[in-house]
Design a protein around this motif. Structure first.
Motif, PDB file in Angstrom:
ATOM      1  N   ARG A 142       0.823  -1.213   0.000  1.00 13.51           N
ATOM      2  CA  ARG A 142       0.000   0.000   0.000  1.00 13.51           C
ATOM      3  C   ARG A 142       0.854   1.259   0.000  1.00 13.51           C
ATOM      4  NH1 ARG A 142      -4.010  -2.556   4.336  1.00 13.51           N
ATOM      5  NH2 ARG A 142      -5.414  -3.676   2.920  1.00 13.51           N
ATOM      6  N   HIS A 145       2.042   1.572  -3.559  1.00  9.22           N
ATOM      7  CA  HIS A 145       0.961   2.007  -4.439  1.00  9.22           C
ATOM      8  C   HIS A 145       0.694   3.507  -4.301  1.00  9.22           C
ATOM      9  CE1 HIS A 145      -3.397   2.656  -5.399  1.00  9.22           C
ATOM     10  NE2 HIS A 145      -3.006   2.018  -6.498  1.00  9.22           N
ATOM     11  N   SER A 146       0.883   4.034  -3.118  1.00  7.85           N
ATOM     12  CA  SER A 146       0.632   5.470  -2.909  1.00  7.85           C
ATOM     13  C   SER A 146       1.609   6.347  -3.680  1.00  7.85           C
ATOM     14  CB  SER A 146       0.714   5.803  -1.412  1.00  7.85           C
ATOM     15  OG  SER A 146       2.043   5.697  -0.936  1.00  7.85           O
ATOM     16  N   MET A 148       2.482   5.607  -6.793  1.00  3.38           N
ATOM     17  CA  MET A 148       2.300   5.297  -8.202  1.00  3.38           C
ATOM     18  C   MET A 148       1.784   6.506  -8.983  1.00  3.38           C
ATOM     19  SD  MET A 148      -0.104   2.338  -9.963  1.00  3.38           S
ATOM     20  CE  MET A 148       0.645   1.023  -9.027  1.00  3.38           C
ATOM     21  N   THR A 149       0.897   7.283  -8.374  1.00  2.85           N
ATOM     22  CA  THR A 149       0.284   8.419  -9.075  1.00  2.85           C
ATOM     23  C   THR A 149       0.477   9.708  -8.288  1.00  2.85           C
ATOM     24  OG1 THR A 149      -1.838   7.947  -8.012  1.00  2.85           O
ATOM     25  CG2 THR A 149      -1.463   6.969 -10.180  1.00  2.85           C
ATOM     26  N   TRP A 159       7.408   6.231 -11.387  1.00  4.73           N
ATOM     27  CA  TRP A 159       6.737   4.965 -11.666  1.00  4.73           C
ATOM     28  C   TRP A 159       6.867   4.577 -13.140  1.00  4.73           C
ATOM     29  CZ3 TRP A 159       5.199   1.641  -8.055  1.00  4.73           C
ATOM     30  CH2 TRP A 159       4.526   0.489  -8.493  1.00  4.73           C
ATOM     31  N   GLN A 224       1.200  -2.865  -8.312  1.00  6.38           N
ATOM     32  CA  GLN A 224       0.166  -3.222  -9.290  1.00  6.38           C
ATOM     33  C   GLN A 224      -0.923  -4.095  -8.668  1.00  6.38           C
ATOM     34  OE1 GLN A 224       0.755  -0.877 -11.879  1.00  6.38           O
ATOM     35  NE2 GLN A 224      -0.096  -2.580 -13.054  1.00  6.38           N
ATOM     36  N   GLU A 227      -3.302  -1.831  -7.002  1.00  3.95           N
ATOM     37  CA  GLU A 227      -4.049  -1.106  -8.038  1.00  3.95           C
ATOM     38  C   GLU A 227      -5.171  -1.982  -8.601  1.00  3.95           C
ATOM     39  OE1 GLU A 227      -4.922   2.007 -10.871  1.00  3.95           O
ATOM     40  OE2 GLU A 227      -3.975   1.907  -8.895  1.00  3.95           O
ATOM     41  N   ASN A 230      -8.008  -2.228  -6.106  1.00  2.00           N
ATOM     42  CA  ASN A 230      -8.812  -1.017  -6.017  1.00  2.00           C
ATOM     43  C   ASN A 230      -9.787  -0.897  -7.187  1.00  2.00           C
ATOM     44  OD1 ASN A 230      -7.473  -0.359  -3.683  1.00  2.00           O
ATOM     45  ND2 ASN A 230      -6.114   1.156  -4.639  1.00  2.00           N
ATOM     46  N   LYS A 231      -9.410  -1.419  -8.335  1.00  2.00           N
ATOM     47  CA  LYS A 231     -10.261  -1.314  -9.523  1.00  2.00           C
ATOM     48  C   LYS A 231     -11.359  -2.372  -9.544  1.00  2.00           C
ATOM     49  CE  LYS A 231      -6.888   0.798 -12.673  1.00  2.00           C
ATOM     50  NZ  LYS A 231      -6.097   0.624 -13.917  1.00  2.00           N
TER      51      LYS A 231
END
Length: 567
Positions: A142, A145-146, A148-149, A159, A224, A227, A230-231
């Motif tokens: 996590r 992932h934070s 990533m964007t 990334w 990933q 991600e 989350n989707k």
């Protein structure tokens, strides 16, 4: 309202983690993103294990903790969102090959692209170990992932660079690798040099052992995976524990097969009436102490001036030593049960006429009837120690006939965390105190500090038997030191002693049988930079390992007449 101390909070977190894990096993599954998973995560956060370092800091990814966990989980775990814990090997006779982690003996299978199957053969401790590591991985994933964007939801430059690096499959120029590691260090929130060290550590294990997919792939896949979760909830990570898992653990199926195989072999070799000395240890030190010098004693191999340098050098000649030993009373017993515990049988009568290193005070028996038989069993894992010792000490029953064994001593040698000293020191248990329960067992240890040279630091006192290597907290351990005067912590001793005490009560073991517990310090869990995550001891561990082995063997063979002749 009275506030809990930090130590009390930590002990509560350990109990809660165990309760939640047991509940998950009964329920049959849990999702890290669900209520049960978040509760487990909060327990781990409250505990804040020293081995997981900066896990609770959202700004940085814990690299040493990642190295430790990845070494103990199967290759590709970062790509899987379905984790199956089962009680039997579903692919035992299939073409599918098992994946064995680098530093933890467990059978795992990669089933398809996103699924990993763990075969639980080593009891509850293995379940706690896997779920602790999986919870830690989710916490770090996590964080990754934070990064990533950005605030606008667009991929960050770093990334995008990481995706390019993964695509290159480590085919970098020197300058390209430096740039890729620099970008990765920004994602991780770690200094460039720490990132580089982690890359080379995993890279070395990948090339030599094929045990991981490398740092770039690991970080990218962890991000990933979150991600994808989350989707689409269908892509959420889920851990299944098969319905019969807890039942089969209670039945000790693997350990019963393991013990029966050993006892059948002792009977087959007509050794069951002889004095049998059980030694729980690694599978090289007893072998090397008894056979190493004779196997290599020729003009090209002198013993050297230092006993422990000699033993260290023997690791380069293991095949030759094993072949020599096989002709002089040594029998290797690879595990066939699934318990992952190999064994060795050594008939000491067949040591007659062999050369022993001149610094060893070991005597060789003259009588075949009374010569000790040494049964070396490889390290158990946590609660599995109770199951293997309980089954080993029981009588052997087959086809209506019963065979009893003359167990004459039990020696437990292992590595442990120290609370009072440093790596390489030796600890002798006077009691085992179970973490999280009121169970404790006093030990009349046949070993004492006076058995060791003055040049070696030796501590004697109670040892804590802990739930898992990753569930340790500085405040809790310091409280154990204060209240119980504990000198160290380990995972098997209390379970061994529980089985031995039960065997004495049931009449399966003599009350006056010598019991020996000795540990060398592989880490200091309350000292930052000295935890298990800091890496292996290397040559530093040779002296305490072989010194303990030497003392145990001298105890076992102390009543034999001296008969040494050099061929």
């Amino acid at each position: 309202m009275r506030e809990f101390t930090k130590a009390q909070k930590a002990r509560h977190a350990v109990r809660e983690f165990k309760t939640l894990t047991d509940a998950s096993a009964i329920r049959g599954f849990y999702r890290p993103c669900g209520k049960m998973g978040k509760a487990l995560e909060q327990c781990l956060r409250n505990l804040s294990p020293e081995i997981y370092g900066s896990m609770n800091d959202p700004r940085i990814v814990e690299l040493k903790g990642l190295e430790y966990v990845i070494d103990r989980l199967p290759k590709g775990i970062e790509e899987c969102n379905r984790i199956i814990l089962t009680e039997e090997d579903p692919f035992k006779n299939d073409v599918l090959k098992p994946t064995i982690p680098l530093k933890r003996r467990r059978t795992c299978y990669r089933v398809g692209q996103n699924e990993m199957c763990f075969v639980i053969t080593r009891g509850l401790s293995e379940i706690y170990d896997i779920l602790t590591h999986m919870t830690f991985l989710v916490v770090e994933a996590r964080k990754i992932h934070s990064r990533m964007t950005d605030d606008s939801g667009n991929l960050t430059i770093e990334w995008s660079e990481l995706e390019k690096s993964v695509g290159l499959q480590n085919q970098f120029s020197d300058a390209g690798l430096d740039q890729a590691l620099w970008s990765l260090s920004i994602i991780l929130g770690r200094p460039y040099q720490e990132t580089r060290d982690a890359f080379h550590y995993l890279e070395a294990n990948q090339k030599l052992q094929g045990s991981n997919n490398g740092l770039f792939h690991l970080i990218h896949s962890l991000g990933q995976r979150i991600e994808a979760e989350n989707k689409n909830r269908n892509d959420a990570i889920i851990v299944y524990l098969t319905p019969s898992l807890m039942r089969i653990i209670g039945q000790q199926e693997y350990e019963k097969k393991w013990a029966a195989d050993i006892k059948a072999q002792l009977i087959r070799q007509n050794l069951h009436h002889r004095p049998i000395h059980i030694v729980s240890a690694n599978l090289h030190s007893v072998l090397n102490v008894l056979y190493g010098f004779a196997a290599l004693h020729n003009p090209g191999h002198s013993p050297g001036s230092n006993l422990y340098d000699f033993f260290h050098d023997l690791r380069q000649h293991q095949d030759k030593i094993e072949n020599f030993a096989a002709a002089h009373g040594f029998l290797g017993l690879p595990d066939r049960s699934g318990a992952h515990i190999d064994c060795q049988i050594i008939d000491t009568y067949q040591l007659n006429g062999l050369a022993l290193h001149p610094e060893l005070d070991i005597t060789v028996p003259e009588s075949a009837e009374t010569a000790p038989v040494i049964l070396v069993i490889d390290y158990a894992f946590g609660a599995q120690a109770f199951e293997i010792m309980e089954n080993l000490l029981e009588s052997y029953v087959k086809n209506g006939s019963t065979a009893d064994f003359n167990y004459s001593s039990i020696s437990i040698m292992g590595k442990a965390g120290i609370l009072t000293g440093d790596k390489g020191d030796i600890m002798l248990a006077t009691a085992h105190v179970f973490e999280g329960t009121s169970d404790n067992y006093r030990v009349d240890n046949d070993l004492s500090p006076s058995d060791f040279p003055d040049t070696q630091k030796v501590f004697a006192g109670p040892m804590v038997t802990v739930l898992g290597t990753s569930l340790q907290n500085r405040d809790m351990l310091e409280k154990f030191q204060t209240d119980w005067q504990t000198i160290g912590l380990e995972m098997e001793g209390g379970h061994f002693q529980r089985a031995i005490s039960a065997a004495i009560i049931k009449g399966n073991a003599r009350e006056d049988m010598p019991i020996r517990y000795a540990y060398y310090a592989s880490d200091n869990p309350i000292k930052t930079g000295s935890t298990l995550a800091a890496g292996a001891m290397g040559k530093e561990g040779v002296k305490p390992t072989y010194l303990i082995t030497k003392v145990i063997l001298e105890k076992i063979l102390s009543n034999c007449r001296v008969l040494k002749s050099i061929q």
